[in-house]
Design a protein around this motif. Structure first.
Motif, PDB file in Angstrom:
ATOM      1  N   CYS A  50       0.843  -1.188   0.000  1.00  0.00           N
ATOM      2  CA  CYS A  50       0.000   0.000   0.000  1.00  0.00           C
ATOM      3  C   CYS A  50       0.886   1.249   0.000  1.00  0.00           C
ATOM      4  O   CYS A  50       2.114   1.155   0.070  1.00  0.00           O
ATOM      5  CB  CYS A  50      -0.932  -0.002   1.199  1.00  0.00           C
ATOM      6  N   SER A  53       0.060   3.216   5.699  1.00  0.00           N
ATOM      7  CA  SER A  53      -0.382   2.099   6.539  1.00  0.00           C
ATOM      8  C   SER A  53      -1.563   2.442   7.442  1.00  0.00           C
ATOM      9  O   SER A  53      -1.579   2.110   8.621  1.00  0.00           O
ATOM     10  CB  SER A  53       0.787   1.596   7.389  1.00  0.00           C
ATOM     11  N   ALA A  58      -4.750   4.645   2.410  1.00  0.00           N
ATOM     12  CA  ALA A  58      -4.414   3.453   1.619  1.00  0.00           C
ATOM     13  C   ALA A  58      -5.495   3.174   0.581  1.00  0.00           C
ATOM     14  O   ALA A  58      -5.202   2.883  -0.584  1.00  0.00           O
ATOM     15  CB  ALA A  58      -4.233   2.249   2.541  1.00  0.00           C
ATOM     16  N   ARG A  59      -6.747   3.245   0.991  1.00  0.00           N
ATOM     17  CA  ARG A  59      -7.847   2.980   0.079  1.00  0.00           C
ATOM     18  C   ARG A  59      -7.950   4.065  -0.995  1.00  0.00           C
ATOM     19  O   ARG A  59      -8.294   3.782  -2.152  1.00  0.00           O
ATOM     20  CB  ARG A  59      -9.159   2.876   0.859  1.00  0.00           C
ATOM     21  N   LEU A  62      -5.632   3.181  -3.711  1.00  0.00           N
ATOM     22  CA  LEU A  62      -6.130   2.014  -4.444  1.00  0.00           C
ATOM     23  C   LEU A  62      -7.144   2.430  -5.505  1.00  0.00           C
ATOM     24  O   LEU A  62      -7.089   1.992  -6.660  1.00  0.00           O
ATOM     25  CB  LEU A  62      -6.760   1.037  -3.452  1.00  0.00           C
ATOM     26  N   ASP A 246      -6.368  -3.288   2.535  1.00  0.00           N
ATOM     27  CA  ASP A 246      -5.979  -1.881   2.455  1.00  0.00           C
ATOM     28  C   ASP A 246      -4.548  -1.651   2.927  1.00  0.00           C
ATOM     29  O   ASP A 246      -3.769  -0.949   2.284  1.00  0.00           O
ATOM     30  CB  ASP A 246      -6.965  -0.983   3.209  1.00  0.00           C
ATOM     31  N   HIS A 247      -4.171  -2.234   4.056  1.00  0.00           N
ATOM     32  CA  HIS A 247      -2.828  -2.032   4.619  1.00  0.00           C
ATOM     33  C   HIS A 247      -2.522  -3.146   5.595  1.00  0.00           C
ATOM     34  O   HIS A 247      -3.268  -4.128   5.689  1.00  0.00           O
ATOM     35  CB  HIS A 247      -2.733  -0.660   5.311  1.00  0.00           C
ATOM     36  N   THR A 265       0.570  -5.839   1.682  1.00  0.00           N
ATOM     37  CA  THR A 265      -0.842  -6.151   1.518  1.00  0.00           C
ATOM     38  C   THR A 265      -1.017  -7.344   0.595  1.00  0.00           C
ATOM     39  O   THR A 265      -0.186  -7.618  -0.268  1.00  0.00           O
ATOM     40  CB  THR A 265      -1.613  -4.940   0.949  1.00  0.00           C
ATOM     41  N   ALA A 287       0.161  -0.055  -4.584  1.00  0.00           N
ATOM     42  CA  ALA A 287      -1.285   0.102  -4.751  1.00  0.00           C
ATOM     43  C   ALA A 287      -1.638   1.182  -5.764  1.00  0.00           C
ATOM     44  O   ALA A 287      -2.748   1.153  -6.329  1.00  0.00           O
ATOM     45  CB  ALA A 287      -1.934   0.422  -3.404  1.00  0.00           C
TER      46      ALA A 287
END
Length: 458
Positions: A50, A53, A58-59, A62, A246-247, A265, A287
């Motif tokens: 990712c 963290s 993180a998302r 992504l 996600d992390h 991840t 990511a």
């Protein structure tokens, strides 16, 4: 058999919270047969990381393919942080490509699910509490898959599980302890769990690991239900199934750090008759590469304004230029905690900004059983401004080589790499332009989720 008229596959993307790589197919001593089956029948990416963290940043990377300091989501969505207004997501791309897009369960990148771009919202958890457990999310997905018609457009289903996130022992209080021990979940025996190699083997940590694994069992069971529902609906062969996280896991010296346990991840992909079953890929990936990769796999042109690049050739036997490094960051979780880092196959360089403890423990972990075991030693000294680790000789990042005379050239090289990355990506931290504005700080610190590590309790 249900099918769509397009050559594009359906896409089901399952993404739990805070799981890292803590499943059986990544070598951990935990039974996850349904998750492992995706790896056995598809591709497992061993070195996928990712960008930050913790959850929302993180998302955000992504979904957007951009670093948190570029897309605006440098902190948690439920504390007021948001993507920039003009930021595009993978979901929006899929809408434009003719997909019907559906959200089930967790998303955690915005307080407004429409901001992410989903056409159909069947759940929209933007916080972290387990209000909709994995079995309920799986039930919603099963119902949806039963109703897919032959003439439906290809669909994209985002399936987010709130597990494995801790819950506060006292509602809306960060000081009163956070736990994985919730009703409705089985637990492993603390005596049987395998200790985390980067933390001391102590009772509180074993206790947390045992309950943590109980939540993992629930995730695995839900994955199995969704996979079975795909098969029952006749959709398995024409669906790209993705399992990712996600992390890293919610333990000290993992979440809230740039160490590998916080940023490694899982990424598993299965597309029958397209991907070679049982493939293990060891390329270094980030990511930010996810969005352009998925688009290229689906026959769409990846956007040019992302920070990542597609690794689709790794899945289609094309020509791929290997990454030499990935970049990592951290800015704000429960407090301002700025870090920037670079990781190569062998080395990790971390730069810390500000006067911080040796290891930052985010608020949900600080008063947990595991946090209580280590916080005195982690908070007992100051963090060095620079950290350098030889991951080959020291995979658990215990020995900081930043002041080792034999590592001077390596340190300088990686320091320069971070400088150039921050400059190239317009990172305001390089010029000392963070913390954010006083208005943003005021909004964050007035949140009901205020961390108080000053000895006061509710």
């Amino acid at each position: 058999m249900a099918s769509n008229e397009s050559d594009q596959p359906n896409v089901v993307m399952i993404h739990p919270h805070n799981l890292g790589q803590h499943v059986g197919c990544y070598g951990w001593d935990v039974e996850t047969p349904n998750v492992d089956a995706i790896a056995d029948e598809g591709v497992c990416f061993e070195n996928y990381f990712c960008t930050a963290s913790h959850c929302s940043p993180a998302r955000g990377s992504l979904w957007t393919g951009r670093y948190p300091h570029n897309n605006g989501l440098i902190g948690l969505a439920h504390l007021g942080w948001e993507l920039h207004e003009d930021e595009r997501t993978l979901v929006m791309d899929l809408n434009d490509a003719g997909y019907s897009t559906h959200l089930f369960g967790l998303q955690h990148i915005s307080s407004d699910p429409e901001r992410a771009g989903f056409q159909h919202v069947n759940g929209s958890v933007h916080e972290f509490s387990v209000d909709e457990p994995a079995d309920e999310v799986a039930e919603s997905v099963e119902s949806f898959l039963r109703d897919v018609d032959d003439d439906d457009r290809p669909f994209f289903a985002s399936v987010g599980f709130s597990e494995v996130h801790r819950e506060p022992l006292v509602e809306r209080c960060l000081d009163c302890g956070w736990t994985f021990d919730l009703p409705g979940y089985d637990s492993a025996d603390p005596e049987d769990v395998t200790p985390l190699p980067y933390l001391p083997d102590r009772p509180g940590i074993r206790e947390d690991l045992a309950h943590f694994q109980g939540m993992i069992y629930a995730i695995d069971e839900a994955v199995g239900r969704i996979d079975d529902a795909l098969a029952a609906a006749g959709l398995e062969d024409e669906t790209l199934l993705i399992f990712t996280t996600d992390h890293g896991i919610g333990f000290p010296r993992s979440m809230g750090t740039c160490y590998d346990p916080g940023v490694e991840t899982a990424l598993l992909m299965r597309w029958p008759d397209r991907f070679e079953p049982g493939t293990v890929n060891e390329e270094l990936l980030s990511a930010v590469d996810f969005r352009p990769t998925i688009l290229e796999l689906l026959g769409e042109n990846p956007p040019s304004d992302v920070d990542g690049r597609s690794f689709e050739p790794l899945l289609t036997d094309g020509t791929y230029e290997s990454r030499e490094r990935i970049f990592l960051e951290f800015t704000w979780h429960s407090k301002y905690n700025p870090m920037r880092a670079v990781r190569t196959e062998r080395y990790k360089y971390v730069r810390n900004f500000g006067d911080l403890p040796k290891v930052y423990i985010p608020a949900p972990l600080f008063s947990s059983a595991a946090g209580e075991e280590v916080r005195a030693e982690f908070y007992g000294s100051q963090r060095q401004r620079e950290e350098l680790y030889d991951l080959e000789a020291d995979p658990h990042e215990q020995e900081n080589l930043a002041e080792d005379p034999s590592c001077t050239e390596r340190l300088a090289s990686l320091r320069t790499a971070v400088d150039e990355w921050m400059k190239d990506t317009d990172d305001r931290l390089l010029e000392g332009k963070w913390p954010p504005s006083e208005i943003q700080e005021e909004r964050v610190w007035k949140s009901p989720w205020i961390p108080r590590h000053d000895g006061r309790h509710c």
